[in-house]
Design a protein around this motif. Structure first.
Motif, mmCIF file in Angstrom:
data_model
loop_
_atom_site.group_PDB
_atom_site.id
_atom_site.type_symbol
_atom_site.label_atom_id
_atom_site.label_comp_id
_atom_site.label_asym_id
_atom_site.label_seq_id
_atom_site.Cartn_x
_atom_site.Cartn_y
_atom_site.Cartn_z
ATOM 1 N N HIS A 102 0.830 -1.205 0.000
ATOM 2 C CA HIS A 102 0.000 0.000 0.000
ATOM 3 C C HIS A 102 0.861 1.251 0.000
ATOM 4 C CE1 HIS A 102 -3.023 2.902 1.086
ATOM 5 N NE2 HIS A 102 -2.435 3.153 2.240
ATOM 6 N N ARG A 103 1.965 1.245 0.747
ATOM 7 C CA ARG A 103 2.844 2.412 0.816
ATOM 8 C C ARG A 103 4.192 2.174 0.151
ATOM 9 N NH1 ARG A 103 0.151 6.892 1.162
ATOM 10 N NH2 ARG A 103 -1.338 6.915 2.884
ATOM 11 N N LEU A 104 4.631 0.928 0.092
ATOM 12 C CA LEU A 104 5.938 0.606 -0.486
ATOM 13 C C LEU A 104 5.744 -0.436 -1.587
ATOM 14 C CD1 LEU A 104 7.855 0.261 2.905
ATOM 15 C CD2 LEU A 104 7.921 2.228 1.354
ATOM 16 N N PRO A 105 5.248 -0.016 -2.748
ATOM 17 C CA PRO A 105 4.897 -0.994 -3.786
ATOM 18 C C PRO A 105 6.082 -1.792 -4.292
ATOM 19 C CG PRO A 105 4.757 1.257 -4.628
ATOM 20 C CD PRO A 105 4.930 1.360 -3.153
ATOM 21 N N ARG A 106 7.227 -1.148 -4.498
ATOM 22 C CA ARG A 106 8.395 -1.877 -5.003
ATOM 23 C C ARG A 106 8.897 -2.885 -3.967
ATOM 24 N NH1 ARG A 106 9.471 3.377 -6.791
ATOM 25 N NH2 ARG A 106 9.597 3.608 -9.054
ATOM 26 N N ALA A 107 9.077 -2.405 -2.733
ATOM 27 C CA ALA A 107 9.567 -3.290 -1.672
ATOM 28 C C ALA A 107 8.584 -4.425 -1.423
ATOM 29 C CB ALA A 107 9.795 -2.491 -0.395
ATOM 30 N N GLY A 108 7.270 -4.119 -1.448
ATOM 31 C CA GLY A 108 6.280 -5.155 -1.228
ATOM 32 C C GLY A 108 6.348 -6.245 -2.291
ATOM 33 N N PHE A 109 6.534 -5.832 -3.551
ATOM 34 C CA PHE A 109 6.597 -6.832 -4.620
ATOM 35 C C PHE A 109 7.873 -7.674 -4.515
ATOM 36 C CE2 PHE A 109 7.628 -8.328 -8.890
ATOM 37 C CZ PHE A 109 6.436 -8.958 -9.227
ATOM 38 N N VAL A 110 8.996 -7.033 -4.213
ATOM 39 C CA VAL A 110 10.257 -7.777 -4.098
ATOM 40 C C VAL A 110 10.181 -8.786 -2.958
ATOM 41 C CG1 VAL A 110 12.709 -7.571 -3.556
ATOM 42 C CG2 VAL A 110 11.650 -5.974 -5.166
ATOM 43 N N VAL A 111 9.699 -8.361 -1.789
ATOM 44 C CA VAL A 111 9.599 -9.267 -0.646
ATOM 45 C C VAL A 111 8.586 -10.376 -0.935
ATOM 46 C CG1 VAL A 111 8.943 -9.445 1.784
ATOM 47 C CG2 VAL A 111 10.323 -7.513 0.999
ATOM 48 N N GLY A 112 7.469 -10.017 -1.565
ATOM 49 C CA GLY A 112 6.477 -11.022 -1.903
ATOM 50 C C GLY A 112 7.003 -12.049 -2.894
ATOM 51 N N SER A 113 7.805 -11.596 -3.868
ATOM 52 C CA SER A 113 8.404 -12.529 -4.834
ATOM 53 C C SER A 113 9.373 -13.484 -4.138
ATOM 54 C CB SER A 113 9.129 -11.736 -5.934
ATOM 55 O OG SER A 113 8.227 -10.908 -6.642
ATOM 56 N N ALA A 114 10.165 -12.950 -3.211
ATOM 57 C CA ALA A 114 11.088 -13.803 -2.467
ATOM 58 C C ALA A 114 10.326 -14.826 -1.630
ATOM 59 C CB ALA A 114 11.989 -12.948 -1.573
ATOM 60 N N ALA A 115 9.211 -14.405 -1.038
ATOM 61 C CA ALA A 115 8.402 -15.335 -0.248
ATOM 62 C C ALA A 115 7.827 -16.437 -1.128
ATOM 63 C CB ALA A 115 7.290 -14.585 0.473
ATOM 64 N N LEU A 167 9.933 -23.709 -3.133
ATOM 65 C CA LEU A 167 11.001 -24.662 -2.813
ATOM 66 C C LEU A 167 10.730 -25.459 -1.548
ATOM 67 C CD1 LEU A 167 14.108 -22.434 -3.675
ATOM 68 C CD2 LEU A 167 12.994 -24.160 -5.111
ATOM 69 N N LEU A 168 9.755 -25.026 -0.750
ATOM 70 C CA LEU A 168 9.425 -25.744 0.483
ATOM 71 C C LEU A 168 8.412 -26.845 0.156
ATOM 72 C CD1 LEU A 168 9.151 -22.836 3.068
ATOM 73 C CD2 LEU A 168 10.847 -24.682 3.066
ATOM 74 N N LEU A 217 5.616 -29.785 0.660
ATOM 75 C CA LEU A 217 4.613 -30.338 1.557
ATOM 76 C C LEU A 217 4.593 -31.855 1.358
ATOM 77 C CD1 LEU A 217 1.710 -27.778 1.007
ATOM 78 C CD2 LEU A 217 3.523 -27.719 2.731
ATOM 79 N N ALA A 218 3.772 -32.519 2.128
ATOM 80 C CA ALA A 218 3.656 -33.967 1.963
ATOM 81 C C ALA A 218 3.135 -34.280 0.564
ATOM 82 C CB ALA A 218 2.710 -34.545 3.016
ATOM 83 N N GLY A 219 3.688 -35.325 -0.048
ATOM 84 C CA GLY A 219 3.273 -35.710 -1.392
ATOM 85 C C GLY A 219 3.965 -34.920 -2.477
ATOM 86 N N GLY A 220 4.965 -34.115 -2.100
ATOM 87 C CA GLY A 220 5.718 -33.366 -3.090
ATOM 88 C C GLY A 220 5.036 -32.116 -3.595
ATOM 89 N N VAL A 221 3.895 -31.754 -3.036
ATOM 90 C CA VAL A 221 3.188 -30.546 -3.454
ATOM 91 C C VAL A 221 3.938 -29.321 -2.945
ATOM 92 C CG1 VAL A 221 1.027 -29.254 -3.307
ATOM 93 C CG2 VAL A 221 0.987 -31.753 -3.449
ATOM 94 N N ALA A 222 4.133 -28.317 -3.799
ATOM 95 C CA ALA A 222 4.827 -27.089 -3.397
ATOM 96 C C ALA A 222 3.934 -26.256 -2.492
ATOM 97 C CB ALA A 222 5.236 -26.282 -4.620
ATOM 98 N N ALA A 223 4.541 -25.642 -1.480
ATOM 99 C CA ALA A 223 3.769 -24.792 -0.570
ATOM 100 C C ALA A 223 3.194 -23.574 -1.282
ATOM 101 C CB ALA A 223 4.656 -24.351 0.593
ATOM 102 N N ALA A 224 3.738 -23.257 -2.465
ATOM 103 C CA ALA A 224 3.222 -22.122 -3.229
ATOM 104 C C ALA A 224 1.820 -22.373 -3.767
ATOM 105 C CB ALA A 224 4.170 -21.799 -4.394
ATOM 106 N N MET A 225 1.317 -23.594 -3.651
ATOM 107 C CA MET A 225 -0.028 -23.906 -4.119
ATOM 108 C C MET A 225 -1.089 -23.648 -3.044
ATOM 109 S SD MET A 225 0.477 -24.979 -7.214
ATOM 110 C CE MET A 225 -0.987 -25.888 -7.678
ATOM 111 N N LEU A 226 -0.680 -23.208 -1.873
ATOM 112 C CA LEU A 226 -1.631 -22.940 -0.796
ATOM 113 C C LEU A 226 -2.493 -21.715 -1.123
ATOM 114 C CD1 LEU A 226 0.701 -23.578 2.269
ATOM 115 C CD2 LEU A 226 -1.259 -24.981 1.560
ATOM 116 N N PRO A 227 -3.686 -21.586 -0.509
ATOM 117 C CA PRO A 227 -4.582 -20.459 -0.806
ATOM 118 C C PRO A 227 -3.949 -19.087 -0.603
ATOM 119 C CG PRO A 227 -5.761 -22.144 0.413
ATOM 120 C CD PRO A 227 -4.325 -22.567 0.396
#
Length: 411
Positions: A79-92, A98-99, A101-111
């Protein structure tokens, strides 16, 4: 204390652009908070739900929960730091991809990953100025999102040991489609807001141009009235030159004084082309008409009063007219937009170097049919006062108030 805001026509065109930069950030904040309070708990439930069979080892679970919190925090901070927010969000998101879950599912598939789609939409919808992303950053956000889709698909395929290209291709296309949809949504919204801002800027420019045309008509009135007086006094001076030299000299002095007033009225006025329509023949109103103007706005439910303080000083005709129009516009706005009963006070104060008129209403019953600053009337007033060498300030406390000032002529 009320906050004073100068109304400057020269900067009016910048207002829509500033609003265009602020609106998507406010909407993004609301959506980010909404996703945080809905998707984060849902992701936790999915992780801990035995039926889903996705719960990783405790160390991995703790890491996933921490990264999810960082992702949501980044979406809120955007909301206030759009560039920093996007960079940190991309890193997350990279960490979640890369993390395992059970069954080999990537944690990036979570809601909670929907928060990253929001960051992509905000990046695509952010304007170029002020302090905007620029086209390279917007396209870069799309590239990051598509690369992330490919990475998530590849990690899932490798960890699950899946040898089904069509299934992996479908997963990749589905993730990429969501990224593209989020990016296009932001880009289309940015385009719409830019068109609306440009239309608003055009409207303000047209309002200023129309006001300059009105100034031209008023200038015609001032000059025509002055010339009429000068001709009459000059004819009188000719008739009295031999019979009454004293009165003849007085008439000639009046001609000179009227001519100086007319020249002062011409200074600072822009030359405009009128539409050729018939001009009004009566003299332009001025300071002497303020008391009657204020009294004329009174009614059983509109209590008006006029006060004048200080010693009157000479004012150029265009400055007198500007003050008159300022009071006229403020009275009109108060009567039209403030729910009665309402008290309106008008005060004219003469200083050593300027004349200041203040119009204040008490806010009436507290209900309003529209803000006084929402239309183009105040924009036109500010332009008129600027042409006369003065300025206009508008503020709101309980009610609306304006302060218009113009420099006085030489005493």
């Amino acid at each position: 204390m009320p906050t004073l805001e100068p109304v400057a026509p020269a900067s009016a065109s910048a207002t829509p652009l500033a609003s265009a930069a602020e609106r998507p950030r406010r909407l993004g904040l609301v959506l980010a908070l909404l996703l945080t309070v809905t998707m984060l708990p849902l992701s936790v439930v999915v992780l801990l739900q035995p039926a889903a069979q996705l719960t990783p080892p405790p160390a991995v679970l703790a890491a996933v929960l921490a990264v999810l919190a960082v992702l949501h925090a980044a979406s809120v901070a955007a909301h206030r730091l759009p560039r920093a927010g996007f960079v940190v969000g991309s890193a997350a998101m990279l960490a979640l991809a890369l993390l395992p879950l059970a069954g080999g599912v990537a944690a990036a598939m979570l809601p909670s990953s929907l928060a990253f789609l929001l960051l992509i939409a905000l990046a695509a919808g952010h304007p170029d100025a002020p302090a905007g992303w620029g086209a390279p950053m917007r396209w870069g956000a799309l590239a990051v999102g598509l690369a992330g889709s490919a990475l998530i698909t590849a990690v899932h395929m490798v960890r699950a040991g899946r040898d089904e290209p069509l299934v992996s291709l479908g997963e990749l296309l589905g993730l990429a489609a969501m990224v593209v949809a989020a990016w296009l949504g932001g880009a289309l919204d940015r385009s719409r807001r830019e068109r609306a801002a440009e239309a608003e800027a055009v409207r303000l420019r047209q309002a200023i141009a129309a006001e300059r045309t009105r100034i031209g008509r008023d200038l015609h009135d001032v000059v025509a009235h002055s010339l009429t007086v000068m001709v009459a006094q000059a004819e009188a001076a000719m008739l009295l030159a031999e019979t009454d030299p004293g009165r003849s000299r007085s008439a000639i002095d009046r001609v000179a004084s009227t001519g100086r007033d007319a020249m002062q009225g011409l200074r600072g006025m822009v030359r405009v082309l009128d539409d050729g329509g018939p001009a009004e023949r009566e003299p332009a109103p001025g300071i002497d008409g303020l008391a009657a103007l204020v009294a004329g706005a009174a009614s059983p439910r509109h209590d008006t009063a006029f006060a004048e303080r200080g010693e009157r000083r000479p004012l150029p005709p265009d400055a007198e007219l500007a003050l008159y129009r300022a009071v006229q516009e403020a009275l009109t706005n108060a009567v039209r937009h403030v729910a009665p009963p309402v008290r309106i006070r008008v005060e004219l104060v003469w200083g050593d170097a300027d004349a200041v008129v203040t119009v204040i209403d008490d806010g009436g019953s507290g209900r309003s049919s529209g803000g006084q600053g929402a239309g183009t009337g105040l924009v036109g007033l500010a332009e008129r006062l600027r042409q006369a060498g003065g300025d206009l300030v508008v503020w709101r406390d309980r009610g609306w108030s304006i302060r218009a000032s113009v420099p006085t002529g030489e005493p």
